[in-house]
Design a protein around this motif. Structure first.
Motif, PDB file in Angstrom:
ATOM      1  N   ARG A  72      -3.063  -3.268 -13.033  1.00 53.21           N
ATOM      2  CA  ARG A  72      -2.786  -4.665 -11.633  1.00 53.21           C
ATOM      3  C   ARG A  72      -4.277  -4.336 -10.608  1.00 53.21           C
ATOM      4  NH1 ARG A  72       0.972  -0.292 -12.043  1.00 53.21           N
ATOM      5  NH2 ARG A  72       3.369  -1.150 -12.202  1.00 53.21           N
ATOM      6  N   LYS A  73      -5.108  -4.724 -11.255  1.00 54.54           N
ATOM      7  CA  LYS A  73      -6.976  -5.294 -10.829  1.00 54.54           C
ATOM      8  C   LYS A  73      -6.695  -6.327  -9.110  1.00 54.54           C
ATOM      9  CE  LYS A  73      -8.786  -5.291 -14.831  1.00 54.54           C
ATOM     10  NZ  LYS A  73     -10.251  -5.522 -15.925  1.00 54.54           N
ATOM     11  N   SER A  74      -5.948  -7.355  -9.827  1.00 49.29           N
ATOM     12  CA  SER A  74      -5.806  -8.240  -8.543  1.00 49.29           C
ATOM     13  C   SER A  74      -5.482  -7.636  -7.544  1.00 49.29           C
ATOM     14  CB  SER A  74      -5.059  -8.797  -8.426  1.00 49.29           C
ATOM     15  OG  SER A  74      -3.650  -9.073  -9.132  1.00 49.29           O
ATOM     16  N   MET A  75      -4.101  -6.407  -7.295  1.00 55.02           N
ATOM     17  CA  MET A  75      -3.886  -5.858  -6.076  1.00 55.02           C
ATOM     18  C   MET A  75      -4.617  -4.996  -5.317  1.00 55.02           C
ATOM     19  SD  MET A  75       0.046  -3.177  -6.087  1.00 55.02           S
ATOM     20  CE  MET A  75      -0.719  -2.592  -6.654  1.00 55.02           C
ATOM     21  N   PHE A  99      -9.187  -6.034   2.256  1.00 56.10           N
ATOM     22  CA  PHE A  99      -8.138  -5.809   3.723  1.00 56.10           C
ATOM     23  C   PHE A  99      -7.803  -5.335   4.288  1.00 56.10           C
ATOM     24  CE2 PHE A  99      -4.004  -4.833   5.631  1.00 56.10           C
ATOM     25  CZ  PHE A  99      -3.537  -5.104   6.357  1.00 56.10           C
ATOM     26  N   LEU A 100      -8.461  -4.093   3.607  1.00 59.20           N
ATOM     27  CA  LEU A 100      -8.815  -2.610   4.395  1.00 59.20           C
ATOM     28  C   LEU A 100     -10.704  -2.892   5.188  1.00 59.20           C
ATOM     29  CD1 LEU A 100      -7.598   0.627   2.554  1.00 59.20           C
ATOM     30  CD2 LEU A 100      -7.290  -0.196   4.597  1.00 59.20           C
ATOM     31  N   ALA A 101     -11.130  -3.733   4.258  1.00 52.63           N
ATOM     32  CA  ALA A 101     -12.325  -3.824   4.096  1.00 52.63           C
ATOM     33  C   ALA A 101     -12.852  -4.811   6.010  1.00 52.63           C
ATOM     34  CB  ALA A 101     -13.715  -4.416   2.984  1.00 52.63           C
ATOM     35  N   GLY A 102     -12.069  -5.964   5.436  1.00 57.74           N
ATOM     36  CA  GLY A 102     -11.457  -6.630   7.142  1.00 57.74           C
ATOM     37  C   GLY A 102     -11.128  -6.305   8.227  1.00 57.74           C
ATOM     38  N   ILE A 113      -9.588   2.720  12.341  1.00 58.30           N
ATOM     39  CA  ILE A 113      -9.851   1.496  11.677  1.00 58.30           C
ATOM     40  C   ILE A 113      -8.036   1.320  12.145  1.00 58.30           C
ATOM     41  CG2 ILE A 113      -9.360   0.200  10.056  1.00 58.30           C
ATOM     42  CD1 ILE A 113     -11.577   2.186   7.698  1.00 58.30           C
ATOM     43  N   ASN A 114      -8.662   0.901  13.505  1.00 61.20           N
ATOM     44  CA  ASN A 114      -6.830   0.237  14.474  1.00 61.20           C
ATOM     45  C   ASN A 114      -7.438  -1.077  14.568  1.00 61.20           C
ATOM     46  OD1 ASN A 114      -4.290   0.255  16.006  1.00 61.20           O
ATOM     47  ND2 ASN A 114      -5.524   2.073  16.995  1.00 61.20           N
TER      48      ASN A 114
END
Length: 410
Positions: A87-90, A97-100, A321-322
């Motif tokens: 599941r590399k893409s996930m 997503f977390l970095a963004g 991270i909020n």
């Protein structure tokens, strides 16, 4: 530690059946194969956990003991990595997503001006404009903003404010202000009151501009004592002293007392310094640990949980991270920096230690002396060492300063 090693190497759960199960276990243990968490099931089979690397040798043990086994479960890092590869893409999408979210949460999207009381004498837009001049702007990263400098700038530019606090909450910067309570026009001249002493002293000079003097030069006064009274009493048949302002009427008059009262004030301070002083200093060597916190759970990413140095400092910084609309507990990255320290010795000598003790005593006194006070005398009184190698001094500073302040009559 053993559980962590098993997790890193990977292990499987096997089910063993046959007449020679005990023989199977004995042979496996004799050959150095580590089996643990061995349990007998109701159906007569035996369940155990074993390292992934021992599966192939166990086949020979099974043939020799006339038993069979099968794998009923898998656990450990190798199997999780294998699952992640599928599941590399996930996984990549989750990391991006977390970095963004982390990057977006570092920018300011909203700036609000708040106050516990209704804002009367200042404009919220003016506060925001002055804050923009110090770099507090929508769309800018928070790490490029100096909130302390912004607070000082707002206080200097807006004398109507008595307190300012600038803080960040997620993607919003909140500027909290408190306005000064300004008297109504003409109120200052009409409010009756006294000039009272706000510290103990011996009066050296008194100048009454309005009201009646209650003390004279040379008098010893205590904190809270009335120096110039706002209640003017008639002087029955006596000449008014130069420092008084008697009312022409026969009835007492309430006025706003005003004047200057200067007095001698004494400040006392204590200081000590060992002749041989031991001090803990940082060597410059440091290490860090990073922990991820989500609600009540913490996950160590890397680094030591405790300081590896016997002496030193520990500094903890965190970043939440909020993001707008988030539910539940935010993610929090906790960075702990451990600094190495060591004990150093410095021999001041007898005179050097005394000088250091005097400086420490003066430092405690200078924090209490107002800037406009005039120092007229300084006395240093050495104290007994007590045989412990410590120099002790008692410093007394005499000043001449104004000690009167206005206090309204209730």
């Amino acid at each position: 530690m053993k559980k962590l090693l098993n997790y890193l190497l990977g292990y499987v759960i096997i089910s063993i059946k046959g007449e020679g199960v005990e023989r199977f276990l004995n042979i496996a243990l004799q050959r150095g194969m580590n089996l643990w968490d061995i349990k007998r099931k109701k159906d007569g089979t035996v369940q155990a956990q074993v390292h992934l690397s021992a599966i192939k040798p166990l086949r020979h043990v099974a043939r020799k003991s006339r038993c069979s086994f099968r794998i009923v479960g898998r656990a450990g890092l190798p199997f999780q990595l294998k699952s992640v590869k599928k599941r590399k893409s996930m996984v990549v999408g989750g990391i991006l997503f977390l970095a963004g979210l982390y990057v977006l949460s570092s920018f300011v999207f909203f700036i609000d001006v708040t106050s516990q009381e209704p804002i009367k004498n200042v404009s919220s837009e003016t506060v925001k404009r002055l804050a923009r001049e110090k770099g507090v702007v929508v769309g800018r990263p928070k790490w490029l903003m100096d909130f302390t400098d912004t607070e000082k700038y707002l206080m200097n530019q807006m004398p109507q404010l008595s307190w300012v606090n600038v803080s960040a909450q997620g993607t919003k910067v909140e500027i909290e202000i408190v306005e000064k309570v300004l008297p109504e026009p003409g109120e200052k001249d009409k409010t009756p009151g006294n000039v009272v002493a706000f510290k103990d002293g011996v009066v050296t000079e008194i100048l009454v501009m309005r009201g009646q003097a209650r003390v004279a030069s040379g008098d010893t006064v205590s904190k809270g004592e009335v120096l110039i009274s706002g209640l003017i009493l008639p002087l029955a048949g006596e000449a008014a002293p130069p420092s008084s302002s008697p009312s022409p009427d026969t009835e007492p008059e309430l006025v706003r007392a005003d004047g200057i009262v200067r007095a001698k004030v004494w400040y006392r301070g204590y200081g000590e310094c060992p002749i041989v002083e031991k001090e803990e200093k940082l060597t410059g060597k440091s290490t860090r640990s990073v922990t991820l916190k989500w609600g009540d759970r913490q996950f160590g990413l890397w680094g030591d949980k405790e300081s590896p140095y016997p002496l030193g400092t520990e500094k903890i910084t965190s970043k939440k991270i909020n993001w707008p609309g988030a539910k539940g507990s935010p993610l929090e990255i906790i960075i702990t920096t451990y600094g190495e320290g060591k004990i150093t010795e410095k021999n001041w000598g007898a005179e050097g230690a005394k000088s250091q003790a005097v400086q420490k005593a003066l430092l405690t006194i200078q924090q209490r002396i107002p800037p406009q006070a005039q120092i007229v005398n300084q006395e240093v009184k050495p104290l007994d060492e007590g045989g412990d190698g410590v120099k002790r001094v008692f410093v007394v500073i005499e000043t001449e300063e104004e000690i009167g302040k206005f206090l309204a009559i209730e």
